[in-house]
Structure formats: structure tokens, C-alpha cells
Design an enzyme around this catalytic site. Structure first.
Site, short mmCIF file in Angstrom:
data_model
loop_
_atom_site.label_atom_id
_atom_site.label_comp_id
_atom_site.label_asym_id
_atom_site.label_seq_id
_atom_site.Cartn_x
_atom_site.Cartn_y
_atom_site.Cartn_z
N VAL A 82 3.06 0.65 11.63
CA VAL A 82 4.36 0.71 10.88
C VAL A 82 5.41 1.34 12.60
O VAL A 82 6.59 2.09 12.47
CB VAL A 82 4.95 1.74 10.30
CG1 VAL A 82 5.94 1.57 9.26
CG2 VAL A 82 4.35 0.95 9.05
N GLU A 103 12.54 3.26 1.28
CA GLU A 103 12.55 2.40 0.97
C GLU A 103 11.01 1.37 1.51
O GLU A 103 10.70 0.58 0.79
CB GLU A 103 13.48 1.31 1.63
CG GLU A 103 13.52 0.15 1.32
CD GLU A 103 13.75 -0.11 -0.19
OE1 GLU A 103 14.97 0.34 -0.22
OE2 GLU A 103 13.57 -0.69 -1.07
N GLY A 137 7.59 -2.95 1.46
CA GLY A 137 7.51 -3.32 2.73
C GLY A 137 8.89 -3.48 2.82
O GLY A 137 9.51 -3.12 2.94
N GLU A 176 -8.18 -2.80 4.49
CA GLU A 176 -8.42 -2.02 5.19
C GLU A 176 -10.43 -1.42 4.87
O GLU A 176 -10.39 -2.68 4.33
CB GLU A 176 -8.73 -0.50 4.46
CG GLU A 176 -7.19 0.22 3.86
CD GLU A 176 -6.43 0.63 4.97
OE1 GLU A 176 -6.86 1.40 5.48
OE2 GLU A 176 -5.13 0.11 5.03
N LYS A 186 3.29 2.19 -5.98
CA LYS A 186 3.94 1.65 -5.54
C LYS A 186 4.85 1.70 -7.13
O LYS A 186 6.34 1.99 -6.82
CB LYS A 186 4.11 0.58 -4.56
CG LYS A 186 3.60 0.23 -3.71
CD LYS A 186 3.19 -0.78 -3.53
CE LYS A 186 2.68 -0.43 -1.73
NZ LYS A 186 1.98 -2.19 -0.92
N GLY A 226 3.43 -5.09 6.76
CA GLY A 226 3.49 -5.02 8.97
C GLY A 226 4.02 -4.54 9.16
O GLY A 226 5.36 -3.84 8.81
#
Ligand SMILES: NC(=O)c1ccc[n+]([C@@H]2O[C@H](COP(=O)([O-])OP(=O)(O)OC[C@H]3O[C@@H](n4cnc5c(N)ncnc54)[C@H](OP(=O)(O)O)[C@@H]3O)[C@@H](O)[C@H]2O)c1
Length: 399
Positions: A16, A121, A126, A182, A197, A295
Site C-alpha cells: 500500500v 477509507e 480498498g 497470506e 471491515k 492491491g
């Protein structure tokens, strides 16, 4: 009000962090720059050495840095960094769903007390701007539910199972090789990522902060060919779904569970590593947001959007809590589940309120019926170790 010039201290230069740096480079109009990056290891990087530091205080104690962007992969360290930054009166952008979900009350109160902004955000879905939309557009009490596929890795695995007829273990290995999952995939496939989330979305949907330990999260790691065939024969797909919904009398319920999804649902066609969120309201029925949930560049673009918003002095007002608060989390609602098992002894763990269907086969059996959420929450850590698979049928909650 004029645009605020941001001098950014960045924590983390992984997927990120690097993604953000790239998208910032492509936005020269933005009057913001990264002046220092704090990382963990002394390794060769794509930027000059003097951009990096290894002591958080080099950024946190620097009075010229007014904005912290925290995109590290360690929730405990992130908590320390974000707390200290807020205490120092700096604005913060974070992507760390686990840290946020576990410390929401404290962080929100601290940002308010210090009169600074805390935006996040990128922490949920994402690149999909779901938090700011819930906060700003859906800022009235017509909202009924928010339902979504919030985790790309488990959705990728389920897509490969249902579309390509791959086994769970092959699909998981593929997801790991592609960097979607992972090496310890439990965070994704057991529904923890979706849970964190969902906790964040619940605050911006209904103004309620719920502790993650108080919410049922059950994932897909126990799925077998039997469950997949059951779903296929009925024309369903299985998706890992997070949901918060409004019940009667200012109550809400929330949970993360695999779900049988029929072809007529928006989320049926959310495939691979994509995320999709359905927002349901009284007047507008259903609306659907779809996009990349992970991503470097997609997530970096959500972080960039927060940075831009900070430049315009934007803050979450937590409108749902302020203006029509009073929603209560109600754990006693019952949900209709498919419970697949092989040893009947396992049924001692479950208290069905009612049963609508039962099947007994040579190796596997199943039962479909309503079970109260609080009874499942009480044994949620044990559920993963039992030789069972649970999936919601999608029927309305009973309460
Ligand atoms: N990857 C995604 O698509 C995605 C999407 C949405 C949200 N997020 C969230 O964004 C955050 C970052 O994820 P990521 O995928 O970018 O992780 P990542 O690729 O593993 O990178 C983590 C970075 O954090 C640094 N770091 C770890 N501990 C640190 C500490 N104590 N102080 C300073 N730096 C530290 C690492 O330093 P070194 O470089 O020295 O190892 C590395 O640069 C996580 O909270 C994740 O949940 C990720």
C-alpha cells in the site's frame, strides 16, 4: 476555507505504501508531499536512503509534519503510532482495519478531543468509497442494511471452486501464489478481515461501535466437496458475506458467514478478488458498489482520496451516532443455517430454535434451522475446530 498544505510522514512502504507513493506522483496538482517514510528493515529501496527512517519519533516529533499516513502491517505498532500522532495534534490516514476495529471508540474520541481528523477509507473494501458514501450520502435513517463481499482472498478461492471446479486446497495455494492470501490464511478465510471491515462499516451505517469479539465470524476453511455439491445442485454459489442490518425497535444485527447465494443477487456475480457491497434502503431499494478491494494502486487511491479530503479540512462527523443515534446491537436474533456434520455428537453444541430440513447420508448429514446468534458467538472460536460447515441460507432473521 483555503486548502491545507499537507506535509506527510508515511509509515510503511510495502504494497500500500508504495502504491500510494506512485499514485501521489501522478497527482502533481495535489499540494502535498511525503517528506519522510518510516519502515522496519534496512534494505535497498526504490527511493533514496535519506527518505527513510527507522525510529517512529523522527516523524512523530517533527513539528513540520502535519499529516501521518499509517499503512503498516502490524496492528499493535499501528495503534501506538496512530495514538501518538493524534495526541501530537496531527491528522491521520490509516488503512489498518484490525487496529481500527479493535480501538474505534478510543481513536474516534482522541481525534475529537485533539480536534484533528482521522480518516480510513482504505481500511474497508480498498478502492470502493463505501465509508465516505455511508457517512455523507446515506446520512439519514432510511438505511436498512449493508451486505458485502469484503474479502478478496476468500472470494477468489470460492470463485475458483465454483467456476473452475478446483478443490479448496488448490484454490488456496493459487491465491497464496498470486499474493491474494497470506501464508497464514486464517485472517482472510476465517472471516476476521471481513469482521474488522464490518465493524467499521457498522459505525458509519448505524452509528454503533461494536467490539469484534462480540460478533460472529465464521469462514470457509471447513468447506468440503459435500457442501459444494449441495450448493451446486440447488443452483447456489457460496460466498463469504458480511452483513449489518436494521431490525425493529432501533436494533441492529451483524455477522460474517458463508452464505448460499442465488443467481438473482448482485453479489452472485462478484468474482475473483473483487469486492461488492449492497446498500439497502427504504426508498431506493438496493444499490450496489463494486470494485477492487485490495492491491497497491487501488488501495493507494483510497488513501490518496483521504489525503485530498484532509486538504479540504474534511472530517467524519459520525452523523449516524450524532443525529439519530440510539441503535442497539441485538445478539439474540436467530439466523437460519445449514449445518453439515459427520459425527452426530457434534450437535450437542447447537441449540436449534426450529428445524426445517434434515438429511442423513452414509458419511455426511445436515440440518437446516434457526439458531440464535448469541449462542454461536459464545462458541465462535470452537466452531472452526469442529468437523462441521455452517452457511447462512439467506432467510430473514427471526427475532
Ligand atoms: N495490501 C492490500 O491490498 C491492502 C488493502 C487494504 C488495506 N490494507 C492494509 O494496509 C496495511 C498495509 O498493508 P500492506 O499490504 O501494504 O503490508 P506490507 O506489504 O506487508 O507492508 C508493510 C510495511 O509496513 C512496514 N512496517 C511494519 N511494521 C512497522 C513498524 N513498526 N514501523 C514502521 N514500519 C513498519 C514494513 O516495513 P519493511 O518494508 O521494512 O518490512 C512494510 O514496509 C495493513 O493494515 C493492511 O491490512 C492492505
Amino acid at each position: 476555507m483555503s486548502r491545507q498544505k499537507l506535509n506527510i510522514g508515511l509509515f510503511g512502504f510495502g504494497v500500500v505504501g508504495q502504491g500510494l507513493y506512485d499514485v501521489l506522483e501522478k497527482s502533481p496538482a495535489l499540494d502535498s508531499r511525503v517528506s519522510k517514510i518510516c519502515v522496519k528493515r534496512r534494505i535497498n529501496r526504490s527511493l533514496p536512503d535519506d527518505m527513510f527512517c527507522y525510529d517512529p519519533d523522527e516523524i512523530l516529533e517533527d513539528e513540520s509534519i502535519n499529516t501521518i499516513v499509517e499503512v503498516i502491517d502490524n496492528a499493535e505498532d499501528a495503534c501506538f503510532i496512530v495514538k501518538k500522532a493524534l495526541q501530537k495534534g496531527k491528522n491521520v490516514v490509516s488503512a489498518n482495519k484490525k487496529m481500527l476495529a479493535e480501538h474505534l471508540s478510543e481513536m474516534v474520541a482522541l481525534a475529537k478531543e485533539k480536534n484533528v481528523s482521522l480518516l480510513y477509507e482504505a481500511s474497508a473494501c480498498g478502492s470502493i468509497p463505501v465509508i465516505r458514501n455511508l457517512e455523507e450520502y446515506y446520512d439519514n435513517d432510511l438505511l436498512l442494511s449493508v451486505t458485502g463481499i469484503l474479502n478478496g482472498s476468500s472470494n477468489y478461492i470460492l470463485s475458483k471452486i465454483f467456476d473452475n471446479h478446483e478443490s479448496y486446497s488448490v484454490a488456496l495455494k493459487e491465491a497464496q501464489e498470486l499474493g491474494f492470501a497470506e501464508s497464514n490464511p486464517s485472517f482472510d478465510v476465517d472471516g476476521f478481515d471481513s469482521l474488522y471491515k464490518l465493524i467499521i462499516l457498522t459505525l458509519h451505517s448505524f452509528g454503533v461501535i461494536v467490539s469484534p469479539g462480540e460478533v460472529l465470524n465464521y469462514g470457509i476453511s471447513n468447506i468440503t466437496e459435500f457442501d459444494i455439491n449441495y450448493a451446486r445442485e440447488k443452483g447456489y454459489k457460496i460466498k463469504l458475506v458480511a452483513q449489518v442490518e436494521r431490525l425493529r425497535d432501533k436494533k441492529i444485527a451483524l455477522f460474517v458467514l458463508p452464505r448460499f447465494v442465488t443467481r438473482d443477487k448482485y453479489i452472485y456475480s462478484v468474482e475473483d478478488e473483487f469486492n461488492g457491497v449492497v446498500i439497502k434502503g427504504v426508498a431506493y431499494d438496493k444499490q450496489f458498489m463494486f470494485g477492487k478491494g485490495a492491491g497497491g494502486h487501488p488501495t493507494g487511491s483510497a488513501v490518496l482520496s483521504d489525503i485530498t479530503a484532509l486538504g479540504h479540512h474534511y472530517r467524519y462527523e459520525y452523523k449516524k451516532a450524532s443525529y439519530f443515534g440510539g441503535f442497539k446491537y441485538f445478539k439474540e436474533a436467530a439466523i437460519e443455517l445449514y449445518l453439515r456434520y459427520s459425527n452426530p455428537q457434534v450437535l450437542r453444541n447447537f441449540e436449534f430454535k426450529s428445524v426445517s430440513e434434515e438429511y442423513h447420508g452414509p458419511k455426511y448429514h445436515y440440518k437446516i434451522g434457526f439458531i440464535r446468534l448469541d449462542k454461536l458467538i459464545a462458541i465462535k472460536d470452537k466452531l472452526r475446530d469442529l468437523d462441521i460447515f455452517l452457511a447462512a441460507t439467506g432467510k430473514a432473521l427471526n427475532y
